[in-house]
Write a protein that holds these residues in place. Structure first.
Motif, PDB file in Angstrom:
ATOM      1  N   LEU A   1       8.036   1.068  -7.336  1.00 44.36           N
ATOM      2  CA  LEU A   1       7.256  -0.148  -7.560  1.00 44.36           C
ATOM      3  C   LEU A   1       8.162  -1.357  -7.767  1.00 44.36           C
ATOM      4  N   GLU A   2       9.168  -1.189  -8.603  1.00 41.82           N
ATOM      5  CA  GLU A   2      10.040  -2.312  -8.943  1.00 41.82           C
ATOM      6  C   GLU A   2      10.825  -2.812  -7.748  1.00 41.82           C
TER       7      GLU A   2
ATOM      8  N   VAL B   1       0.833  -1.208   0.000  1.00 40.88           N
ATOM      9  CA  VAL B   1       0.000   0.000   0.000  1.00 40.88           C
ATOM     10  C   VAL B   1       0.863   1.251   0.000  1.00 40.88           C
ATOM     11  N   GLY B   2       1.885   1.268   0.850  1.00 44.60           N
ATOM     12  CA  GLY B   2       2.760   2.434   0.929  1.00 44.60           C
ATOM     13  C   GLY B   2       3.485   2.713  -0.370  1.00 44.60           C
ATOM     14  N   ALA B   3       3.932   1.658  -1.045  1.00 44.98           N
ATOM     15  CA  ALA B   3       4.649   1.839  -2.308  1.00 44.98           C
ATOM     16  C   ALA B   3       3.751   2.458  -3.374  1.00 44.98           C
ATOM     17  N   VAL B   4       2.491   2.013  -3.439  1.00 46.00           N
ATOM     18  CA  VAL B   4       1.570   2.576  -4.426  1.00 46.00           C
ATOM     19  C   VAL B   4       1.274   4.047  -4.109  1.00 46.00           C
ATOM     20  N   ILE B   5       1.081   4.365  -2.846  1.00 48.70           N
ATOM     21  CA  ILE B   5       0.835   5.760  -2.454  1.00 48.70           C
ATOM     22  C   ILE B   5       2.012   6.641  -2.869  1.00 48.70           C
ATOM     23  N   LEU B   6       3.229   6.204  -2.570  1.00 46.21           N
ATOM     24  CA  LEU B   6       4.409   6.990  -2.910  1.00 46.21           C
ATOM     25  C   LEU B   6       4.610   7.078  -4.420  1.00 46.21           C
ATOM     26  N   ALA B   7       4.399   5.973  -5.116  1.00 43.39           N
ATOM     27  CA  ALA B   7       4.583   5.969  -6.573  1.00 43.39           C
ATOM     28  C   ALA B   7       3.623   6.920  -7.262  1.00 43.39           C
ATOM     29  N   ARG B   8       2.429   7.082  -6.702  1.00 44.55           N
ATOM     30  CA  ARG B   8       1.452   8.012  -7.269  1.00 44.55           C
ATOM     31  C   ARG B   8       1.746   9.462  -6.895  1.00 44.55           C
TER      32      ARG B   8
ATOM     33  N   VAL C   1       4.810  11.064  -6.368  1.00 48.95           N
ATOM     34  CA  VAL C   1       5.996  11.745  -6.877  1.00 48.95           C
ATOM     35  C   VAL C   1       5.782  12.211  -8.320  1.00 48.95           C
ATOM     36  N   ASP C   2       6.537  13.252  -8.714  1.00 52.16           N
ATOM     37  CA  ASP C   2       6.402  13.786 -10.079  1.00 52.16           C
ATOM     38  C   ASP C   2       7.554  13.349 -10.988  1.00 52.16           C
ATOM     39  N   ASP C   3       8.327  12.365 -10.541  1.00 55.75           N
ATOM     40  CA  ASP C   3       9.439  11.831 -11.313  1.00 55.75           C
ATOM     41  C   ASP C   3       9.061  10.421 -11.772  1.00 55.75           C
ATOM     42  N   PRO C   4       8.737  10.220 -13.067  1.00 62.13           N
ATOM     43  CA  PRO C   4       8.300   8.910 -13.542  1.00 62.13           C
ATOM     44  C   PRO C   4       9.307   7.796 -13.274  1.00 62.13           C
ATOM     45  N   ALA C   5      10.593   8.112 -13.402  1.00 56.02           N
ATOM     46  CA  ALA C   5      11.613   7.086 -13.170  1.00 56.02           C
ATOM     47  C   ALA C   5      11.621   6.647 -11.707  1.00 56.02           C
ATOM     48  N   LEU C   6      11.518   7.610 -10.797  1.00 53.39           N
ATOM     49  CA  LEU C   6      11.476   7.277  -9.379  1.00 53.39           C
ATOM     50  C   LEU C   6      10.213   6.491  -9.055  1.00 53.39           C
ATOM     51  N   SER C   7       9.093   6.884  -9.642  1.00 53.84           N
ATOM     52  CA  SER C   7       7.835   6.179  -9.414  1.00 53.84           C
ATOM     53  C   SER C   7       7.948   4.719  -9.830  1.00 53.84           C
ATOM     54  N   ASP C   8       8.501   4.481 -11.013  1.00 46.63           N
ATOM     55  CA  ASP C   8       8.695   3.108 -11.483  1.00 46.63           C
ATOM     56  C   ASP C   8       9.642   2.343 -10.568  1.00 46.63           C
ATOM     57  N   ASP C   9      10.680   3.007 -10.102  1.00 42.54           N
ATOM     58  CA  ASP C   9      11.682   2.358  -9.265  1.00 42.54           C
ATOM     59  C   ASP C   9      11.095   1.963  -7.909  1.00 42.54           C
TER      60      ASP C   9
END
Length: 206
Positions: free
Chosen positions: A177-178, A158-165, A167-175
């Motif tokens: 999750l990964e 849950v925390g990872a999805v909240i953080l991934a949504r 941030v405004d950096d697509p690369a960081l968002s993907d990272d």
């Protein structure tokens, strides 16, 4: 024309479906009752035939969304849940980018703390069932270990999805999750009983 009980229940469910999607997409405060009724295909005037207030709608919509989530208690057999597959689906760009159709816990848990008690109770009950389902499917042997692992894994997901949504950096968002996905897979397989693996003979045995 008088509406049958079955039709009333169907209409009620349609309103809850529409409300839960709008709330997950935009939050409780940004969505009006009129918008919910319009999205469900009804007029504003019919709202009070189904709900006492918007607070009542929020609580029921939250409970409804949690019940139809993949980790809901009505899963046929929680012990047969494929945790690897759940982790992959949950921590995916597709889920991150589809808040309206995604997990209500990740979308609405933070907002629920500002809602009346009924909404908090709905979230609490849904969370208990989600943790119970994850715990039953967890490979740990002892009940307390299953419960602890379920809480840790679900909190990470849950925390990872909240953080991934957020941030405004697509690369960081993907990272986010990964890396969380890989960490959870590693944690899960470290917890699997050794009897589940085929033990290969050592060089000294050949």
């Amino acid at each position: 024309m008088r509406v049958s009980r079955a039709q009333m229940e169907e209409n009620h469910c349609a309103i809850l479906d529409a409300a839960s999607r709008l709330f997950r997409d935009r939050g409780f405060e940004a969505v009006s009752v009129s918008e919910v009724m319009k999205a469900a295909g009804f007029t504003h005037g019919g709202f009070y035939g189904h709900f006492r207030s918007k607070d009542d709608l929020v609580a029921q919509a939250l409970s409804h969304a949690l019940e139809v989530h993949p980790l809901a208690p009505q899963s046929p057999d929680s012990s047969s849940l494929d945790l690897d597959a759940i982790i992959d689906r949950y921590l995916s760009p597709r889920h991150r980018d589809n808040a309206a159709g995604g997990c209500p816990t990740a979308c609405l848990a933070a907002e629920t703390r500002h809602q009346p008690l009924a909404a908090k109770r709905a979230l609490t009950e849904g969370l208990r069932h989600q943790l119970e389902s994850l715990g039953q499917a967890s490979p740990e042997a002892e009940a307390e270990d299953k419960r602890r692992a379920a809480m840790g894994r679900w909190s990470a997901m849950v925390g990872a999805v909240i953080l991934a949504r957020a941030v405004d950096d697509p690369a960081l968002s993907d990272d986010i999750l990964e890396q969380t996905r890989e960490w959870l897979h590693q944690d899960l397989h470290q917890s699997l009983p050794q009897s589940l693996f085929q033990v290969l003979p050592s060089e000294t045995d050949t």
